[in-house]
Design a protein around this motif. Structure first.
Motif, short mmCIF file in Angstrom:
data_model
loop_
_atom_site.label_atom_id
_atom_site.label_comp_id
_atom_site.label_asym_id
_atom_site.label_seq_id
_atom_site.Cartn_x
_atom_site.Cartn_y
_atom_site.Cartn_z
N GLU A 90 -2.81 16.62 3.66
CA GLU A 90 -2.47 15.24 3.34
C GLU A 90 -3.03 14.29 4.40
O GLU A 90 -3.13 14.66 5.58
CB GLU A 90 -0.95 15.07 3.27
N HIS A 140 0.57 4.08 -1.30
CA HIS A 140 -0.11 5.38 -1.31
C HIS A 140 -0.24 5.97 0.10
O HIS A 140 -0.53 7.16 0.24
CB HIS A 140 -1.50 5.25 -1.94
N HIS A 141 -0.04 5.14 1.13
CA HIS A 141 -0.13 5.64 2.49
C HIS A 141 1.26 5.75 3.10
O HIS A 141 2.06 4.81 3.02
CB HIS A 141 -0.97 4.70 3.36
N ARG A 142 1.53 6.91 3.68
CA ARG A 142 2.79 7.08 4.40
C ARG A 142 2.71 6.29 5.72
O ARG A 142 1.66 6.18 6.33
CB ARG A 142 3.06 8.55 4.69
N CYS A 169 -5.71 3.43 8.36
CA CYS A 169 -6.00 4.01 7.04
C CYS A 169 -7.46 4.43 6.94
O CYS A 169 -7.79 5.48 6.38
CB CYS A 169 -5.66 3.00 5.94
N ASP A 228 0.85 -1.19 0.00
CA ASP A 228 0.00 0.00 0.00
C ASP A 228 0.89 1.24 0.00
O ASP A 228 0.95 1.99 0.99
CB ASP A 228 -0.91 -0.02 1.23
#
Length: 407
Positions: free
Chosen positions: A309, A254-256, A290, A252
């Motif tokens: 963000e 796209h997630h920090r 998330c 994943d």
């Protein structure tokens, strides 16, 4: 461990005398075998119950050595016990012992032997009590045989059930793959010609097939952690947690993520199963963090406020030694849950969140629980709604083997 009666070749001066009516009456009236035995192992006095137990007359036992009616396989142990009683290493004996009946059959008794000493502490003679336990042993053996038979039947039933479950999972995967493949092709080739309702139906079909595939994989995984043979070795849980964190980030991107793992968390166990446990706990933390971040981002957008963000996924893995156990914790800042329903967490198919809240098939925590259970450990959880959760696992630092291999 068997034990034996003993006595002196001549009665010591302070032994009960044959003329002691009260003592003789007590021995005669007792329905339990009783004897006075010399330090050298000679029967000095025997009562009628003992004679009936062994099938001999009084004159056939009195004056004879206990070894003459002791089972030959028990003689060596008997000699050690006699020495221990005389030396004072044992104050008394209360054990099972085998004698030989006059007809050659085995006689199992519950034997209690006490050593009598004079004022100087010198051993004078032994007083023995013998209770027939043949009926109890036969009943116990029958019960044990029935238990073994029942266990074998359960094992066979478990194997049949497992074969059935594996066959069903295997047979379901083929049509699911077809559904997923053809629905994907339909989406690619005809999506533009479909109206919004039809595209919604197609998306639902693909999502349902994907959930079913995930459920079958989880069921297979639960079966695996239940029946696989454990391979015990030193395990670096910190290294495994770092490994799992990297896999979650790769899956994943796209997630920090901010994943903190305390070094030096080590136990003995099955590395494959413990990695699977960490994967379930950390994946749980990841998806609900998330989900919380996405919900906050959407709420900010809906209120026409700058959303910024999405928050990074924060997971902490830490622990400490407590006696002979390692207390390991996995903490997140996700959606959390109401502790009133915590008792359902580790049961298969129990979900505290719906699919729209990040809830899955309800097997992840059950898999983690089973891994911990097989390692003789414990697991608990603490949480507050919208304030994150902490899952705590206690594991033996040194493995004591498997607790419930066939649960």
């Amino acid at each position: 461990m068997p034990h034996y009666a003993m006595s002196l070749p001549h009665a010591p001066s302070n032994a009960p005398k044959a003329g002691d009516d009260r003592f003789r009456q007590a021995m005669t009236a007792s329905n339990i075998g009783m004897a006075i035995v010399s330090i050298d192992g000679i029967w000095l006095e025997v009562n009628p119950a003992l004679c009936a137990l062994l099938g001999y007359r009084v004159d056939e036992l009195r004056g004879h050595h206990y070894s003459e009616v002791t089972h030959p396989d028990d003689l060596a142990i008997s000699q050690h016990l006699v020495a221990a009683l005389v030396s004072g290493a044992l104050a008394s004996v209360d054990e099972h012992k085998r004698y030989v009946h006059r007809d050659g059959s085995e006689v199992w008794v519950q034997l209690n032997v006490a050593v009598m000493r004079d004022e100087d502490g010198t051993a004078q003679y032994f007083i023995s009590h013998m209770r027939d336990i043949r009926g109890e042993r036969e009943a116990g053996m029958k019960l044990s045989a029935r238990a073994e038979e029942r266990s074998a039947q359960l094992d066979a039933s478990h194997r049949q059930l497992q074969l059935f479950a594996d066959a069903v999972a295997h047979d379901l995967r083929a049509p699911l793959r077809s559904i997923e493949s053809f629905s994907a092709l339909l989406n690619e080739r005809a999506a533009e010609r479909l109206n919004e309702t039809d595209r919604d139906y197609l998306a639902r079909i693909r999502a349902a097939a994907s959930r079913m595939t995930g459920l079958l994989a989880a069921l297979t995984e639960l079966s695996h952690v239940t029946r696989t043979q454990m391979r015990i070795a030193p395990v670096d849980l910190s290294l495994l947690a770092d490994w799992v964190g990297a896999e979650l980030q790769d899956a994943d991107p796209h997630h920090r993520a901010q994943i903190s793992v305390q070094p030096g968390l080590q136990v003995e166990g099955d590395e494959r199963l413990l990695k699977l446990m960490l994967n379930q706990l950390m994946h749980n933390a990841w998806k609900f963090t998330c989900e919380r971040s996405a919900a906050r981002h959407a709420a900010a957008q809906a209120s026409a406020q700058p959303a910024g963000e999405p928050e990074p996924v924060r997971i902490e893995v830490f622990g400490e030694r407590s006696g002979d156990r390692l207390v390991l914790s996995v903490r997140d800042q996700g959606t959390g849950f109401d502790m009133r329903y915590a008792h359902k967490l580790f049961e298969p198919f129990q979900r505290l969140h719906g699919p729209d809240q990040g809830g899955g098939h309800g097997l992840g925590l059950a898999i983690a629980w089973r891994v911990v259970e097989r390692h003789r450990g414990q697991m608990r959880a603490h949480s507050q709604p919208d304030a994150g959760s902490t899952f705590t696992v206690e594991l033996p630092v040194v493995s004591a083997g498997e607790d419930i291999p066939n649960a």
